[in-house]
Scaffold this active site. Structure first.
Site, PDB file in Angstrom:
ATOM      1  N   GLU A  38      13.456   3.729   2.089  1.00 36.53           N
ATOM      2  CA  GLU A  38      12.601   4.378   3.092  1.00 36.53           C
ATOM      3  C   GLU A  38      13.164   4.191   4.487  1.00 36.53           C
ATOM      4  OE1 GLU A  38      10.689   6.238   1.754  1.00 36.53           O
ATOM      5  OE2 GLU A  38      10.346   5.376  -0.212  1.00 36.53           O
ATOM      6  N   PHE A  72       0.838  -1.203   0.000  1.00 40.26           N
ATOM      7  CA  PHE A  72       0.000   0.000   0.000  1.00 40.26           C
ATOM      8  C   PHE A  72       0.869   1.247   0.000  1.00 40.26           C
ATOM      9  CE2 PHE A  72      -2.466   3.249   2.465  1.00 40.26           C
ATOM     10  CZ  PHE A  72      -3.486   3.430   1.539  1.00 40.26           C
ATOM     11  N   GLY A  73       0.651   2.112  -0.988  1.00 45.43           N
ATOM     12  CA  GLY A  73       1.330   3.403  -1.063  1.00 45.43           C
ATOM     13  C   GLY A  73       0.349   4.524  -0.775  1.00 45.43           C
ATOM     14  N   TYR A  74       0.757   5.433   0.091  1.00 43.50           N
ATOM     15  CA  TYR A  74      -0.115   6.577   0.425  1.00 43.50           C
ATOM     16  C   TYR A  74       0.648   7.904   0.298  1.00 43.50           C
ATOM     17  CZ  TYR A  74       2.332   6.076   4.860  1.00 43.50           C
ATOM     18  OH  TYR A  74       3.319   5.963   5.816  1.00 43.50           O
ATOM     19  N   GLY A  75       1.910   7.823  -0.138  1.00 38.49           N
ATOM     20  CA  GLY A  75       2.733   9.018  -0.325  1.00 38.49           C
ATOM     21  C   GLY A  75       3.359   8.974  -1.700  1.00 38.49           C
ATOM     22  N   SER A  76       4.688   9.033  -1.737  1.00 35.89           N
ATOM     23  CA  SER A  76       5.362   9.061  -3.041  1.00 35.89           C
ATOM     24  C   SER A  76       5.118   7.786  -3.840  1.00 35.89           C
ATOM     25  CB  SER A  76       6.863   9.288  -2.862  1.00 35.89           C
ATOM     26  OG  SER A  76       7.429   8.231  -2.116  1.00 35.89           O
TER      27      SER A  76
HETATM   28  C1  BEZ Z   1       4.331   5.729   0.487  1.00 37.18           C
HETATM   29  O1  BEZ Z   1       3.274   5.202   0.724  1.00 37.18           O
HETATM   30  O2  BEZ Z   1       4.528   6.309  -0.536  1.00 37.18           O
HETATM   31  C2  BEZ Z   1       5.372   5.643   1.507  1.00 37.18           C
HETATM   32  C3  BEZ Z   1       5.067   5.996   2.782  1.00 37.18           C
HETATM   33  C4  BEZ Z   1       6.046   5.922   3.735  1.00 37.18           C
HETATM   34  C5  BEZ Z   1       7.301   5.482   3.404  1.00 37.18           C
HETATM   35  C6  BEZ Z   1       7.550   5.115   2.129  1.00 37.18           C
HETATM   36  C7  BEZ Z   1       6.611   5.194   1.155  1.00 37.18           C
END
Ligand code: BEZ
Length: 187
Positions: free
Chosen positions: A89, A10-14
């Protein structure tokens, strides 16, 4: 929960707008009882140690949810991809197991798809309170000021915020925290 699925990340940022990982399939997805917050310092991607940027983490929120993108990794690739992401990360994040609600492919508004969702086991990255890069809550104008000043090897912190906002808009996801920060940056 369907535990026969190989590996959903699951991605919620980059990871939403710059996944940079091979994947078999991607789906809009949400995690319940968590919300996206710019509460993690970035000293290695969107800032530097002497002027950190702010990036997202998940904060517990019993009545909320966080929309993002779920990537299905090929079973043969998953271990190597996760090892790479662990390195990429490494700024205070750790892997976390979550229940993911998968929805129909992008291009359709998530709210119209809730009826067709299914829940699977997934993984995500989480910056827990107390990790070495935990920034925590702050007034949105203070966060905006920190974002405006920060740049790192992956680019300007403000571009990260705007790219995330654009990607959420493309998914028809409303995120008041992200929208307030974009407004604080001057749009
Ligand atoms: C992401 O979901 O994009 C993400 C969030 C925290 C750390 C690395 C990626």
């Amino acid at each position: 929960m369907d535990r026969t699925d190989p590996c959903w990340l699951f991605g919620y940022g980059s990871l939403i707008f710059r996944p940079a990982i091979p994947f078999v399939e991607r789906r809009p997805a949400r995690v319940r009882a968590w919300t996206r917050r710019f509460w993690q310092w970035s000293t290695d991607h969107r800032g530097e140690p002497w002027r950190p940027g702010r990036v997202v983490t998940l904060a517990p929120a019993p009545d909320d949810c966080c929309w993002g993108i779920a990537y299905r990794l090929a079973e043969t690739d998953a271990a190597a991809i996760l090892a790479d992401l662990d390195m990429r990360e490494r700024g205070g994040y750790v892997r976390m197991e979550i229940e993911l609600e998968l929805h129909a492919p992008a291009g359709q508004a998530p709210d119209t798809l809730v009826a067709s969702s299914r829940v699977v086991a997934g993984l995500t990255y989480q910056g827990w309170p107390g990790n070495r890069n935990y920034a925590g809550p702050a007034p949105i104008d203070e966060i905006a000021s920190q974002v405006i000043q920060a740049t790192g090897p992956s680019g300007a912190n403000a571009d990260y915020v705007r790219d995330l906002d654009a990607a959420l808009n493309a998914l028809a996801v409303e995120d008041a925290h992200v929208a307030a920060l974009v407004a604080g940056l001057g749009g």
